[in-house]
Design an enzyme around this catalytic site. Sequence first.
Site, PDB file in Angstrom:
ATOM      1  N   GLU A 159       0.806  -1.232   0.000  1.00 64.75           N
ATOM      2  CA  GLU A 159       0.000   0.000   0.000  1.00 64.75           C
ATOM      3  C   GLU A 159       0.833   1.272   0.000  1.00 64.75           C
ATOM      4  O   GLU A 159       0.567   2.210   0.755  1.00 64.75           O
ATOM      5  CB  GLU A 159      -0.966  -0.019   1.195  1.00 64.75           C
ATOM      6  CG  GLU A 159      -1.900  -1.221   1.153  1.00 64.75           C
ATOM      7  CD  GLU A 159      -2.778  -1.369   2.396  1.00 64.75           C
ATOM      8  OE1 GLU A 159      -2.763  -0.492   3.255  1.00 64.75           O
ATOM      9  OE2 GLU A 159      -3.467  -2.398   2.489  1.00 64.75           O
ATOM     10  N   ASN A 197       2.171  -5.155  -3.169  1.00 62.56           N
ATOM     11  CA  ASN A 197       0.779  -5.498  -2.851  1.00 62.56           C
ATOM     12  C   ASN A 197      -0.028  -4.231  -2.554  1.00 62.56           C
ATOM     13  O   ASN A 197       0.439  -3.352  -1.819  1.00 62.56           O
ATOM     14  CB  ASN A 197       0.786  -6.405  -1.607  1.00 62.56           C
ATOM     15  CG  ASN A 197      -0.551  -7.034  -1.302  1.00 62.56           C
ATOM     16  OD1 ASN A 197      -1.174  -7.644  -2.182  1.00 62.56           O
ATOM     17  ND2 ASN A 197      -1.013  -6.906  -0.063  1.00 62.56           N
ATOM     18  N   HIS A 233     -10.568  -6.439  -1.730  1.00 59.23           N
ATOM     19  CA  HIS A 233     -11.599  -6.365  -0.686  1.00 59.23           C
ATOM     20  C   HIS A 233     -12.806  -5.670  -1.320  1.00 59.23           C
ATOM     21  O   HIS A 233     -12.758  -4.463  -1.567  1.00 59.23           O
ATOM     22  CB  HIS A 233     -11.102  -5.540   0.509  1.00 59.23           C
ATOM     23  CG  HIS A 233      -9.926  -6.144   1.202  1.00 59.23           C
ATOM     24  ND1 HIS A 233     -10.025  -7.266   1.991  1.00 59.23           N
ATOM     25  CD2 HIS A 233      -8.619  -5.787   1.239  1.00 59.23           C
ATOM     26  CE1 HIS A 233      -8.837  -7.574   2.481  1.00 59.23           C
ATOM     27  NE2 HIS A 233      -7.963  -6.691   2.041  1.00 59.23           N
ATOM     28  N   GLU A 266      -5.994 -10.855  -1.089  1.00 62.38           N
ATOM     29  CA  GLU A 266      -6.778 -10.619   0.134  1.00 62.38           C
ATOM     30  C   GLU A 266      -8.278 -10.626  -0.167  1.00 62.38           C
ATOM     31  O   GLU A 266      -9.039  -9.818   0.377  1.00 62.38           O
ATOM     32  CB  GLU A 266      -6.377  -9.273   0.767  1.00 62.38           C
ATOM     33  CG  GLU A 266      -4.885  -9.154   1.043  1.00 62.38           C
ATOM     34  CD  GLU A 266      -4.491  -7.906   1.827  1.00 62.38           C
ATOM     35  OE1 GLU A 266      -5.384  -7.233   2.380  1.00 62.38           O
ATOM     36  OE2 GLU A 266      -3.289  -7.612   1.873  1.00 62.38           O
ATOM     37  N   ASP A 294     -11.987 -10.800  -0.106  1.00 60.92           N
ATOM     38  CA  ASP A 294     -13.186 -11.031   0.698  1.00 60.92           C
ATOM     39  C   ASP A 294     -14.306 -10.186   0.116  1.00 60.92           C
ATOM     40  O   ASP A 294     -14.069  -9.215  -0.598  1.00 60.92           O
ATOM     41  CB  ASP A 294     -12.988 -10.829   2.213  1.00 60.92           C
ATOM     42  CG  ASP A 294     -12.453  -9.481   2.629  1.00 60.92           C
ATOM     43  OD1 ASP A 294     -12.538  -8.513   1.841  1.00 60.92           O
ATOM     44  OD2 ASP A 294     -11.963  -9.384   3.778  1.00 60.92           O
TER      45      ASP A 294
HETATM   46  O1  G3I Z   1      -3.093  -8.253  18.754  1.00 61.39           O
HETATM   47  C1  G3I Z   1      -3.613  -7.081  19.373  1.00 61.39           C
HETATM   48  C2  G3I Z   1      -3.998  -7.336  20.765  1.00 61.39           C
HETATM   49  O2  G3I Z   1      -2.831  -7.670  21.508  1.00 61.39           O
HETATM   50  C3  G3I Z   1      -4.687  -6.112  21.336  1.00 61.39           C
HETATM   51  O3  G3I Z   1      -5.104  -6.368  22.638  1.00 61.39           O
HETATM   52  C4  G3I Z   1      -5.884  -5.723  20.477  1.00 61.39           C
HETATM   53  C5  G3I Z   1      -6.574  -4.467  20.969  1.00 61.39           C
HETATM   54  O4  G3I Z   1      -7.064  -3.695  19.910  1.00 61.39           O
HETATM   55  O5  G3I Z   1      -5.423  -5.491  19.196  1.00 61.39           O
HETATM   56  C6  G3I Z   1      -4.805  -6.612  18.591  1.00 61.39           C
HETATM   57  O6  G3I Z   1      -4.334  -6.203  17.351  1.00 61.39           O
HETATM   58  C7  G3I Z   1      -5.290  -6.046  16.336  1.00 61.39           C
HETATM   59  C8  G3I Z   1      -4.869  -6.959  15.200  1.00 61.39           C
HETATM   60  O7  G3I Z   1      -5.666  -6.724  14.062  1.00 61.39           O
HETATM   61  C9  G3I Z   1      -4.945  -8.444  15.562  1.00 61.39           C
HETATM   62  O8  G3I Z   1      -6.256  -8.803  15.816  1.00 61.39           O
HETATM   63  C10 G3I Z   1      -5.284  -4.605  15.880  1.00 61.39           C
HETATM   64  O9  G3I Z   1      -5.837  -3.776  16.895  1.00 61.39           O
HETATM   65  C11 G3I Z   1      -6.068  -4.439  14.597  1.00 61.39           C
HETATM   66  O10 G3I Z   1      -5.892  -3.112  14.102  1.00 61.39           O
HETATM   67  C12 G3I Z   1      -5.560  -5.401  13.576  1.00 61.39           C
HETATM   68  O11 G3I Z   1      -6.316  -5.269  12.394  1.00 61.39           O
HETATM   69  C13 G3I Z   1      -5.704  -5.782  11.247  1.00 61.39           C
HETATM   70  C14 G3I Z   1      -5.573  -4.683  10.198  1.00 61.39           C
HETATM   71  O12 G3I Z   1      -4.981  -5.238   9.021  1.00 61.39           O
HETATM   72  C15 G3I Z   1      -4.687  -3.529  10.688  1.00 61.39           C
HETATM   73  O13 G3I Z   1      -4.624  -2.551   9.733  1.00 61.39           O
HETATM   74  C16 G3I Z   1      -6.552  -6.905  10.697  1.00 61.39           C
HETATM   75  O14 G3I Z   1      -6.594  -7.991  11.623  1.00 61.39           O
HETATM   76  C17 G3I Z   1      -5.984  -7.381   9.365  1.00 61.39           C
HETATM   77  O15 G3I Z   1      -6.890  -8.286   8.783  1.00 61.39           O
HETATM   78  C18 G3I Z   1      -5.810  -6.194   8.434  1.00 61.39           C
HETATM   79  O16 G3I Z   1      -5.216  -6.650   7.242  1.00 61.39           O
HETATM   80  C19 G3I Z   1      -5.000  -5.688   6.217  1.00 61.39           C
HETATM   81  C20 G3I Z   1      -3.783  -6.141   5.430  1.00 61.39           C
HETATM   82  O17 G3I Z   1      -2.695  -6.315   6.287  1.00 61.39           O
HETATM   83  C21 G3I Z   1      -3.452  -5.148   4.318  1.00 61.39           C
HETATM   84  N1  G3I Z   1      -4.585  -4.909   3.475  1.00 61.39           N
HETATM   85  C22 G3I Z   1      -5.818  -4.525   4.144  1.00 61.39           C
HETATM   86  C23 G3I Z   1      -6.164  -5.567   5.218  1.00 61.39           C
HETATM   87  C24 G3I Z   1      -7.466  -5.222   5.888  1.00 61.39           C
HETATM   88  O18 G3I Z   1      -7.357  -4.014   6.602  1.00 61.39           O
END
Ligand code: G3I
Length: 337
Positions: free
Chosen positions: A146, A186, A222, A252, A254
């Site tokens: 990105e 990506n 997405h 990715e 969905d």
């Molecule tokens: O692991 C921590 C945890 O320790 C903490 O207590 C909790 C509290 O908020 O957060 C947890 O982390 C979260 C993490 O996902 C794991 O669940 C983050 O807050 C959350 O922001 C994070 O979101 C991820 C997101 O990227 C961040 O931008 C999504 O799971 C993930 O699916 C998403 O993936 C991205 C790709 O990398 C790039 N393309 C877009 C895609 C969707 O946004």
Amino acid sequence: MVETPTPQDQAAYVPADVPLRELAEQHGLHIGAAVSAHPLRQEPAYALAVTHEFNMLTTENAAKFGPIHPQPDRYAFADADTIVDLAAAHDMLVRGHTLVWHRQLPSWVENGDWTRDELLAVLREHIHTIVGRYQGRIAAWDVVNEAIDGREMRDTIWQRVIGPEYVDLAFRWAHEADPDALLFYNDYGGEGMNKKSDAIYDLVKGMQDRGVPIHGVGLQMHVTAGGQPPAENLRRNIERLSALGLQVHITELDVRISGEPTPAKLQQQADTYRQVLDVCLETPGCKAVVLWGFTDRYSWIPGAFKGYGSALIFDESYRPKPAYQALHEVLARQPNE
Ligand code: G3I
């Protein structure tokens, strides 16, 4: 928050007689899902479904900078190791995601007061360490994620402190650490033919002209049910990238649904999945389709898009949805049928 699974839920995935991966293999296609280490360790149904249905895994969050390198002198490899080890045990390829991004950075990087040389040293050490650790075990890396915003380079810490050369350098360092890994750029929103995909095309073509080792482009995809790019535009974009000698992975995929998932909406969703896979199968440069998760039990969608959900191909109890059947039908066609 993820709910604690009940024993009943754990029993819910019924292994398909002919799983997706078996069908995909006859087309030479990789079919994958992004996964998390926690349910892989905790939920037998999750691990069973993943290993039965897919032949490629992406590290959804485990290999991002923040999770894997939380302190300057501390790496946390356990979650990525879980995914990579599982993949090796089940003859699956791994896509590593992602080495350079502007989100999920650790605060020591985000809040550091860096000179250009210092940040270059940080990035070089990070990439050499991560790619080196998984040399030969992670087949493809999303090296830079990105980096484009609209038509311009995105305003990120990497761009501000290092300048646009950070992209070339990241690929060169990844190639040094694992010369056999396929290295991808990506991004999202550049799946069809539009200004963003033009900008991505220009970026990767420029990299090739400068002799940068880049092997592929990841199209995230997405989308909403019915909101996918027209098939012809997706095909044209894949074709122009493969004409550069690059592989394309749908990285990715969905397909989110607005409100309650009625039978009609689930059918529309299935048609979207079907169309994307159809184009990939028919376009030789498209080598993999990876879903961003596989069960509605774990998906980033409800947290990110208010009122949307049900974006994946299994429901929250691991029951296959019409979208699963659609992918199955497409893959069940004989090659060249
Ligand atoms: O692991 C921590 C945890 O320790 C903490 O207590 C909790 C509290 O908020 O957060 C947890 O982390 C979260 C993490 O996902 C794991 O669940 C983050 O807050 C959350 O922001 C994070 O979101 C991820 C997101 O990227 C961040 O931008 C999504 O799971 C993930 O699916 C998403 O993936 C991205 C790709 O990398 C790039 N393309 C877009 C895609 C969707 O946004």
